[in-house]
Design an enzyme around this catalytic site. Structure first.
Site, PDB file in Angstrom:
ATOM      1  N   ASP B 141       4.921  -2.446  -9.347  1.00 21.75           N
ATOM      2  CA  ASP B 141       5.463  -1.191  -9.881  1.00 21.75           C
ATOM      3  C   ASP B 141       6.012  -1.338 -11.299  1.00 21.75           C
ATOM      4  OD1 ASP B 141       4.828   0.167  -7.570  1.00 21.75           O
ATOM      5  OD2 ASP B 141       6.783  -0.193  -6.640  1.00 21.75           O
ATOM      6  N   ARG B 189       5.872   4.824  -7.097  1.00 21.63           N
ATOM      7  CA  ARG B 189       6.694   5.861  -6.469  1.00 21.63           C
ATOM      8  C   ARG B 189       7.377   6.734  -7.499  1.00 21.63           C
ATOM      9  NH1 ARG B 189       7.790   1.762  -2.876  1.00 21.63           N
ATOM     10  NH2 ARG B 189       7.246   2.235  -0.710  1.00 21.63           N
ATOM     11  N   GLU B 244       0.850   8.240  -7.479  1.00 21.82           N
ATOM     12  CA  GLU B 244       1.140   8.758  -6.133  1.00 21.82           C
ATOM     13  C   GLU B 244       2.454   9.530  -6.093  1.00 21.82           C
ATOM     14  OE1 GLU B 244       1.895   5.642  -3.216  1.00 21.82           O
ATOM     15  OE2 GLU B 244       3.002   4.458  -4.663  1.00 21.82           O
ATOM     16  N   TYR B 295      -4.083  -0.662  -0.984  1.00 19.88           N
ATOM     17  CA  TYR B 295      -3.759  -2.087  -1.125  1.00 19.88           C
ATOM     18  C   TYR B 295      -4.749  -2.863  -2.000  1.00 19.88           C
ATOM     19  CZ  TYR B 295      -0.346  -1.551   2.692  1.00 19.88           C
ATOM     20  OH  TYR B 295       0.708  -1.173   3.482  1.00 19.88           O
ATOM     21  N   LEU B 296      -5.972  -2.329  -2.153  1.00 12.97           N
ATOM     22  CA  LEU B 296      -6.941  -3.074  -2.971  1.00 12.97           C
ATOM     23  C   LEU B 296      -6.368  -3.338  -4.366  1.00 12.97           C
ATOM     24  CD1 LEU B 296     -10.395  -1.406  -2.152  1.00 12.97           C
ATOM     25  CD2 LEU B 296      -9.014  -2.941  -0.748  1.00 12.97           C
ATOM     26  N   ARG B 298      -3.376  -3.922  -5.362  1.00 14.24           N
ATOM     27  CA  ARG B 298      -2.330  -4.936  -5.514  1.00 14.24           C
ATOM     28  C   ARG B 298      -2.748  -6.299  -4.967  1.00 14.24           C
ATOM     29  NH1 ARG B 298       2.297  -2.890  -1.114  1.00 14.24           N
ATOM     30  NH2 ARG B 298       1.533  -4.170   0.595  1.00 14.24           N
TER      31      ARG B 298
END
Lengths: 418, 418
Positions: B141, B189, B244, B295-296, B298
């Site tokens: 992040d 986030r 997101e 998840y790909l 990260r």
């Protein structure tokens, strides 16, 4: 006097290596002193007489094309119907070919494109126009008949296997307090080849992906959920790879994106992973994550298979050679003579054996429980993802992809009234 | 007499390079003859006295760990509250540390983990137990205060920029007859760092991604749709990257995955791209595709940034050095002294300045229209994706990722009644 030109066009969904085929076509033709035109946006460019003069591109650009994903001249989803139904279009194609002295037509695509190339060759014969039509295989779906595999598939398969292995390591590390079930949605309308390739990410039944859902087997929700539960209990987490085209026993797609259809009349799918994730969460209560790689899986040149990349170039080169020898209405196909070591060669196959056929996975490739692949499938798939296709990177950390000049040749005909 | 052991734990979402940090921690400690224990599943393993003896791993395994994604010892999402509210848990941690002669505690995570490490250091002081606590930065992040960047971010950023560039080539080739608008959903986030990194895929405003939606700017649907329409009219297609976490002006998340919350109390998001795709299709009528890499993005060690990988190792090495020198309640942070060439070094920063802070993108990084990044952002981001981290592949075409033995040490305490 002109000795004729070669027209190359790309069709359907592009891949990580279709431009490698294009690069090989142009390179081989140049070595034979043949001028190559490329249709802008596939067959549409041929109909509109929007033809690109590839001789304006430098040798360095054509070399860089071999490692650039996407479709450098533009591709299209545009299906020509039967010779009767679309006669005016086929005749327009021949007019354009004649106007630019096109003697060789190479159409790079899947089974729909093989069908188009075949029909063009039939019309040319009918009109006595000397034209050699060669289909050039390309599709990440791996569903073309006759050929051992389809250029584009191996790279998408390698992307799939590596991505699933990497995501599985993530999920395994976090499962105790976070995501228990991870769902990966793979492309594949009617054939589960890409989902099956994910099976290469693991070695035994407990390795991720523990569940593969293939369109070749009916989706049984109760059986699926029971299997997820069993895997989570045993392994601690569960990685599911689902083909976008899975259907229930009565032939309903498990999910589709609003029921839209593309211009080939295929339903535009999507949303299978989302659907399955919702079910797993609601019925089993596990925290679930899912991925929809979508176009990333077919454009990921950064992780292309060297085998696939070599085959993409080999079919391009062979297509030119077949065309110049006058092998009409054929496609260069890959013929496998051995799994390990993987030996293959290129041969010519009649387009009539490929057009409109769809190769599904053999029953022997699917595990008895329907949730995985067999050793036989593994022997078939493994060589296709082998090797890493070379890729130059810039100082900016990004691959050095080329943008062609795409200079159009002067039109000679009235505008197409399509 | 024991000279003390070092305890290392991984926390929160894993990254492509958190194991590179672990590898550097173990390597550096071994060079100083310090024994390293690793907690299984982060702080949970410490509470449960599930400690892994890393001395059982070969040097080759620890070297391979440096290029293996995921979290090799397991990570967790498990938030300790204040010292008062969770006093029993903190005291249990100290008991475990005493039982295993842990004198140095390295907690590898984000701002929540920095907070935990800080509190543990405070309790140890209160009890007069000689413990040095060091936070080790990690998060895709990129939202940690003080440090120039966070290990894990650069690799996810590189994945994002490359994936968007590749998908954009796909869309550009097909737009005439197929997908006009492509939407990529990036993690993040509250801070739009990863979505912003997608901006590196293009060089000017007409290059893809033509639109970036950041949580730092309120989502205005009418403005967004008008911009999409304008881009399609001008360029022929439009690539959108959406974080997101985008919110409307009244603070509502544009989409969330059923409103679930994780154990840190963060809402579990997802579904922004799907929402935007639906809107574009319904309001503008374009064919649209979208991707949710999840998840790909990260875990994609196969396309990791060399800069990021080197920094991940540097913070691991420095963390051990700081710990052994008794620098308590600090975190090794990356300090940038120059953009081009990119010069950086590691310094120690107090955990109190990092714990529970969240670094958003500076206003000067966001284009005036809110839909892209500025040159200033580009100068900041560019060095972070530079270079390709080396990765060995096997003959099977898959990266050679290591699985550790993870041998637990014998427990010395009664089971934890958490």
């Amino acid at each position: 006097m002109s000795q004729g030109t070669l027209l190359y066009a790309q069709s359907g969904g592009v891949t990580a290596v279709i431009n490698a085929t294009a690069s090989a076509v142009i390179t081989e033709a140049r070595s034979k002193k043949i001028k190559v035109l490329a249709a802008r946006n596939g067959i549409l460019g041929a109909l509109r007489e929007e033809l690109i003069d590839t001789s304006k591109e430098s040798a360095a650009s054509i070399a860089a094309l071999a490692h650039t994903p996407g479709g450098a001249f533009g591709s299209c989803r545009y299906k020509l119907k039967s010779l009767d139904a679309d006669r005016a279009k086929y005749e327009r194609l021949l007019e354009v070919f004649k106007a630019h002295d096109v003697r060789w037509f190479l159409y790079n695509g899947g089974n729909d494109s093989a069908d188009t190339a075949l029909k063009v060759s039939q019309l040319a014969k009918e009109y006595g126009y000397p034209l050699t039509c060669v289909g050039v295989p390309k599709t990440i779906d791996n569903d073309l008949a006759v050929t051992d595999t389809c250029p584009g598939f191996g790279s998408a398969a390698k992307y799939t296997a590596i991505s699933v292995r990497e995501a599985a390591l993530d999920v395994a590390a976090m499962a105790e307090t976070s995501t228990r079930v991870f769902i990966y949605e793979a492309m594949g309308r009617h054939a589960g080849w890409l989902a099956a390739a994910a099976g290469l990410a693991g070695e035994n039944a407990e390795d991720a992906p523990q569940i593969i859902l293939l369109p070749e087997r009916a989706y049984d929700e109760a059986k699926f959920l029971a299997k997820v539960k069993q895997v989570v209990a045993k392994v601690g987490f569960c990685v599911v790879v689902a083909s976008e085209g899975i259907q229930t026993a009565d032939g309903q797609f498990v999910a589709d994106a609003g029921g839209a259809t593309d211009s080939f009349g295929h339903t535009q799918l999507g949303g299978v992973a989302s659907y399955l994730a919702g079910k797993v969460k609601a019925e089993l209560g596990y925290k679930v994550h899912w991925t929809l790689p979508d176009y990333l899986q077919r454009s990921a040149r950064h992780v292309a298979s060297k085998t696939d990349w070599e085959q993409a170039q080999a079919v391009g080169k062979a297509a030119v050679q077949f065309a110049l020898k006058g092998h009409n209405a054929v496609m260069p196909v890959i013929v496998r003579s051995s799994d390990a070591p993987y030996h293959w060669k290129i041969e010519a196959a009649p387009l009539s054996k490929i057009a409109n056929h769809e190769k599904k996975m053999p029953a022997g490739f699917i595990r008895k429980d329907g949730f995985g692949i067999t050793e036989k499938a593994r022997r078939y798939l493994q060589p296709l993802i082998r090797g890493e296709a070379p890729l130059p990177y810039g100082r900016d950390g990004l691959p050095k992809y080329v943008t062609l000049k795409n200079v159009a040749v002067t039109k000679k005909l009235p505008a197409w009234e399509g």
